[in-house]
Write a protein that holds these residues in place. Structure first.
Motif, PDB file in Angstrom:
ATOM      1  N   LYS A  98      -1.914  -1.294  12.611  1.00  0.00           N
ATOM      2  CA  LYS A  98      -2.409  -1.697  11.285  1.00  0.00           C
ATOM      3  C   LYS A  98      -2.438  -3.218  11.134  1.00  0.00           C
ATOM      4  O   LYS A  98      -3.188  -3.738  10.317  1.00  0.00           O
ATOM      5  CB  LYS A  98      -1.515  -1.094  10.195  1.00  0.00           C
ATOM      6  CG  LYS A  98      -1.538   0.436  10.150  1.00  0.00           C
ATOM      7  CD  LYS A  98      -2.715   0.935   9.352  1.00  0.00           C
ATOM      8  CE  LYS A  98      -2.631   2.444   9.142  1.00  0.00           C
ATOM      9  NZ  LYS A  98      -3.742   2.943   8.312  1.00  0.00           N
TER      10      LYS A  98
ATOM     11  N   GLY B 234       2.661  -1.853   4.473  1.00  0.00           N
ATOM     12  CA  GLY B 234       2.144  -0.497   4.560  1.00  0.00           C
ATOM     13  C   GLY B 234       3.271   0.513   4.475  1.00  0.00           C
ATOM     14  O   GLY B 234       4.448   0.170   4.644  1.00  0.00           O
ATOM     15  N   PHE B 235       2.909   1.751   4.225  1.00  0.00           N
ATOM     16  CA  PHE B 235       3.851   2.868   4.254  1.00  0.00           C
ATOM     17  C   PHE B 235       3.371   3.826   5.332  1.00  0.00           C
ATOM     18  O   PHE B 235       2.172   3.945   5.554  1.00  0.00           O
ATOM     19  CB  PHE B 235       3.870   3.595   2.904  1.00  0.00           C
ATOM     20  CG  PHE B 235       4.880   3.040   1.959  1.00  0.00           C
ATOM     21  CD1 PHE B 235       4.637   1.839   1.307  1.00  0.00           C
ATOM     22  CD2 PHE B 235       6.083   3.698   1.731  1.00  0.00           C
ATOM     23  CE1 PHE B 235       5.574   1.307   0.444  1.00  0.00           C
ATOM     24  CE2 PHE B 235       7.022   3.172   0.870  1.00  0.00           C
ATOM     25  CZ  PHE B 235       6.775   1.974   0.219  1.00  0.00           C
ATOM     26  N   ALA B 236       4.284   4.508   5.967  1.00  0.00           N
ATOM     27  CA  ALA B 236       3.872   5.524   6.924  1.00  0.00           C
ATOM     28  C   ALA B 236       4.739   6.752   6.760  1.00  0.00           C
ATOM     29  O   ALA B 236       5.965   6.668   6.775  1.00  0.00           O
ATOM     30  CB  ALA B 236       3.987   4.996   8.345  1.00  0.00           C
ATOM     31  N   ALA B 237       4.087   7.861   6.538  1.00  0.00           N
ATOM     32  CA  ALA B 237       4.777   9.141   6.502  1.00  0.00           C
ATOM     33  C   ALA B 237       4.620   9.743   7.887  1.00  0.00           C
ATOM     34  O   ALA B 237       3.516  10.062   8.292  1.00  0.00           O
ATOM     35  CB  ALA B 237       4.140  10.028   5.442  1.00  0.00           C
TER      36      ALA B 237
ATOM     37  N   ALA C   5       0.064   3.879  -1.882  1.00  0.00           N
ATOM     38  CA  ALA C   5      -0.785   5.033  -2.216  1.00  0.00           C
ATOM     39  C   ALA C   5      -0.902   5.981  -1.032  1.00  0.00           C
ATOM     40  O   ALA C   5      -0.866   5.557   0.123  1.00  0.00           O
ATOM     41  CB  ALA C   5      -2.176   4.553  -2.637  1.00  0.00           C
TER      42      ALA C   5
ATOM     43  N   THR D 219     -12.566   8.348   5.654  1.00  0.00           N
ATOM     44  CA  THR D 219     -12.642   7.366   4.571  1.00  0.00           C
ATOM     45  C   THR D 219     -12.445   5.964   5.148  1.00  0.00           C
ATOM     46  O   THR D 219     -12.087   5.807   6.317  1.00  0.00           O
ATOM     47  CB  THR D 219     -11.522   7.616   3.556  1.00  0.00           C
ATOM     48  OG1 THR D 219     -10.287   7.587   4.257  1.00  0.00           O
ATOM     49  CG2 THR D 219     -11.701   8.956   2.848  1.00  0.00           C
ATOM     50  N   GLU D 220     -12.607   4.974   4.313  1.00  0.00           N
ATOM     51  CA  GLU D 220     -12.274   3.607   4.697  1.00  0.00           C
ATOM     52  C   GLU D 220     -10.752   3.503   4.837  1.00  0.00           C
ATOM     53  O   GLU D 220     -10.016   4.133   4.083  1.00  0.00           O
ATOM     54  CB  GLU D 220     -12.702   2.607   3.614  1.00  0.00           C
ATOM     55  CG  GLU D 220     -14.189   2.579   3.328  1.00  0.00           C
ATOM     56  CD  GLU D 220     -14.662   3.689   2.394  1.00  0.00           C
ATOM     57  OE1 GLU D 220     -13.821   4.407   1.814  1.00  0.00           O
ATOM     58  OE2 GLU D 220     -15.887   3.846   2.258  1.00  0.00           O
ATOM     59  N   ASP D 221     -10.285   2.687   5.772  1.00  0.00           N
ATOM     60  CA  ASP D 221      -8.851   2.396   5.867  1.00  0.00           C
ATOM     61  C   ASP D 221      -8.599   1.119   5.056  1.00  0.00           C
ATOM     62  O   ASP D 221      -8.958   0.023   5.486  1.00  0.00           O
ATOM     63  CB  ASP D 221      -8.436   2.220   7.331  1.00  0.00           C
ATOM     64  CG  ASP D 221      -6.923   2.129   7.485  1.00  0.00           C
ATOM     65  OD1 ASP D 221      -6.271   1.474   6.638  1.00  0.00           O
ATOM     66  OD2 ASP D 221      -6.399   2.702   8.461  1.00  0.00           O
ATOM     67  N   VAL D 222      -8.008   1.288   3.889  1.00  0.00           N
ATOM     68  CA  VAL D 222      -7.850   0.170   2.947  1.00  0.00           C
ATOM     69  C   VAL D 222      -6.901  -0.887   3.514  1.00  0.00           C
ATOM     70  O   VAL D 222      -7.167  -2.083   3.445  1.00  0.00           O
ATOM     71  CB  VAL D 222      -7.340   0.682   1.578  1.00  0.00           C
ATOM     72  CG1 VAL D 222      -7.165  -0.475   0.595  1.00  0.00           C
ATOM     73  CG2 VAL D 222      -8.284   1.741   1.016  1.00  0.00           C
ATOM     74  N   LEU D 223      -5.796  -0.417   4.090  1.00  0.00           N
ATOM     75  CA  LEU D 223      -4.800  -1.336   4.655  1.00  0.00           C
ATOM     76  C   LEU D 223      -5.403  -2.154   5.793  1.00  0.00           C
ATOM     77  O   LEU D 223      -5.328  -3.379   5.826  1.00  0.00           O
ATOM     78  CB  LEU D 223      -3.588  -0.530   5.138  1.00  0.00           C
ATOM     79  CG  LEU D 223      -2.444  -1.296   5.772  1.00  0.00           C
ATOM     80  CD1 LEU D 223      -1.845  -2.296   4.798  1.00  0.00           C
ATOM     81  CD2 LEU D 223      -1.356  -0.325   6.234  1.00  0.00           C
TER      82      LEU D 223
ATOM     83  N   VAL E 220      -3.448   7.746   0.676  1.00  0.00           N
ATOM     84  CA  VAL E 220      -4.904   7.626   0.734  1.00  0.00           C
ATOM     85  C   VAL E 220      -5.477   8.760   1.568  1.00  0.00           C
ATOM     86  O   VAL E 220      -4.972   9.044   2.665  1.00  0.00           O
ATOM     87  CB  VAL E 220      -5.312   6.269   1.358  1.00  0.00           C
ATOM     88  CG1 VAL E 220      -6.814   6.057   1.228  1.00  0.00           C
ATOM     89  CG2 VAL E 220      -4.547   5.121   0.721  1.00  0.00           C
ATOM     90  N   ALA E 221      -6.534   9.387   1.066  1.00  0.00           N
ATOM     91  CA  ALA E 221      -7.188  10.448   1.830  1.00  0.00           C
ATOM     92  C   ALA E 221      -7.691   9.893   3.153  1.00  0.00           C
ATOM     93  O   ALA E 221      -8.204   8.775   3.205  1.00  0.00           O
ATOM     94  CB  ALA E 221      -8.364  11.007   1.041  1.00  0.00           C
ATOM     95  N   ASP E 222      -7.521  10.648   4.224  1.00  0.00           N
ATOM     96  CA  ASP E 222      -8.082  10.237   5.512  1.00  0.00           C
ATOM     97  C   ASP E 222      -9.527  10.696   5.643  1.00  0.00           C
ATOM     98  O   ASP E 222     -10.303  10.094   6.381  1.00  0.00           O
ATOM     99  CB  ASP E 222      -7.266  10.829   6.661  1.00  0.00           C
ATOM    100  CG  ASP E 222      -5.876  10.207   6.752  1.00  0.00           C
ATOM    101  OD1 ASP E 222      -5.721   9.039   6.352  1.00  0.00           O
ATOM    102  OD2 ASP E 222      -4.944  10.894   7.208  1.00  0.00           O
TER     103      ASP E 222
ATOM    104  N   LYS F 100       2.325   2.360  14.677  1.00  0.00           N
ATOM    105  CA  LYS F 100       1.431   2.196  13.524  1.00  0.00           C
ATOM    106  C   LYS F 100       1.484   0.770  12.989  1.00  0.00           C
ATOM    107  O   LYS F 100       0.458   0.216  12.590  1.00  0.00           O
ATOM    108  CB  LYS F 100       1.795   3.213  12.434  1.00  0.00           C
ATOM    109  CG  LYS F 100       0.766   3.312  11.332  1.00  0.00           C
ATOM    110  CD  LYS F 100       0.985   4.513  10.432  1.00  0.00           C
ATOM    111  CE  LYS F 100       0.479   5.797  11.074  1.00  0.00           C
ATOM    112  NZ  LYS F 100       0.668   6.977  10.229  1.00  0.00           N
TER     113      LYS F 100
ATOM    114  N   MET G 174       0.842  -1.207   0.000  1.00  0.00           N
ATOM    115  CA  MET G 174       0.000   0.000   0.000  1.00  0.00           C
ATOM    116  C   MET G 174       0.876   1.256   0.000  1.00  0.00           C
ATOM    117  O   MET G 174       1.096   1.880   1.034  1.00  0.00           O
ATOM    118  CB  MET G 174      -0.922  -0.012   1.220  1.00  0.00           C
ATOM    119  CG  MET G 174      -2.105  -0.958   1.094  1.00  0.00           C
ATOM    120  SD  MET G 174      -3.255  -0.498  -0.239  1.00  0.00           S
ATOM    121  CE  MET G 174      -3.700   1.140   0.312  1.00  0.00           C
TER     122      MET G 174
END
Ligand code: CTP
Ligand code: CA
Length: 234
Positions: free
Chosen positions: A178, A155-158, A101, A132-136, A103-105, A174, A99
């Motif tokens: 997740k 997953g990615f985390a910024a 992307a 939004t939905e949490d896709v991960l 993704v909008a929160d 995180k 993941m």
């Protein structure tokens, strides 16, 4: 442009990678978006394909072209809802999901079918948002509920740090939250990471494997992540 290092680390494996940013409609002409360039996700798709994987690239809004490669199939999405549907469909019976992307929160709680008009009285509308939905997280949950979703989810985390907590500490929390197998953490700030060619990441593993830090171009980072993915799938 450097050629991706070729090999067979992922021969016979199938990998779904999300890339780019989602856009959440406000009305037919406006959206809420983000500054994701899509570069890291595209670099991952190329690196995985170069190692022999069959790749499905689920791409949102990107500054870069989607790659054309015989092993890469591109699926375009716009919103988080579309991303969720695409991931749950295309990741079935695949070996890995990455993941990448942005993704909008949040999204506008209601999108109108007509363009929002300006009023003569100089007033402005208030935009109400919803999560939004949490896709991960949904992917991890549906797998736990018995869906045939990938055995390795990345997953990615910024993350930004603050006075009490470092970006890496937020990343470790995180990873737990997740429930994915691998989390790639990068430190973000003004002018850092988004749209840049270089990257500085730490790869965290849920199974206790030692954390790995990687610096370099997004291609170098992608190759390191793909190598770790191959180890996790071995
Ligand atoms: N992600 C997702 N669905 C969302 C938000 C994020 O699948 N609605 C995924 C991202 O693609 C990424 C990971 O979750 O792989 C972490 O994203 P991040 O934005 O760092 O975490 P959030 O859970 O959204 O938390 P926050 O932004 O508040 O730090
Ligand atoms: Ca987020």
């Amino acid at each position: 442009v450097a050629q991706a290092q070729t090999g067979d680390q992922l021969a016979g494996r199938s990998v779904v990678i999300s890339a780019g940013g989602t856009r959440e409609a406000l009305d037919p002409v406006r959206y809420l978006g983000n500054r994701s360039s899509g570069k890291q996700g595209v670099a991952l798709a190329k690196a995985a394909a170069a190692q022999g994987a069959q790749v499905t690239l689920i791409a949102g809004a990107m500054d870069v072209q989607a790659p054309t490669h015989p092993n890469i199939t591109v699926v375009r999405i716009e919103s988080t809802r579309e991303l969720l549907d695409a991931v749950l469909e295309h990741a079935q019976h695949q070996d890995a999901l990455i993941m990448a992307a942005a993704v909008a929160d949040f999204r506008p709680a209601s999108a109108t079918n007509e363009k929002i008009k300006k009023q003569d009285d100089a007033s402005a509308p208030t935009i109400v948002l919803e999560q939004t939905e949490d896709v991960l997280r949904t992917s991890v949950e549906q797998r736990a509920a018995g869906q045939p979703l990938p055995r390795v989810i990345v997953g990615f985390a910024a993350e930004t740090g603050d006075e009490t907590t470092s970006p890496l500490e937020y990343g470790r929390a995180k990873l737990q939250r997740k429930g994915c197998e691998i989390l790639v953490v990068n430190e973000v700030g003004v002018g850092k990471v988004f749209g840049q060619n270089d990257n500085d990441v730490t790869i965290l593993f849920a199974n206790g494997r030692e954390e790995l830090s990687v610096q370099g171009s997004k291609d170098v980072v992608a190759e390191a992540i793909i190598e770790q993915l191959a180890v996790a799938l071995a």
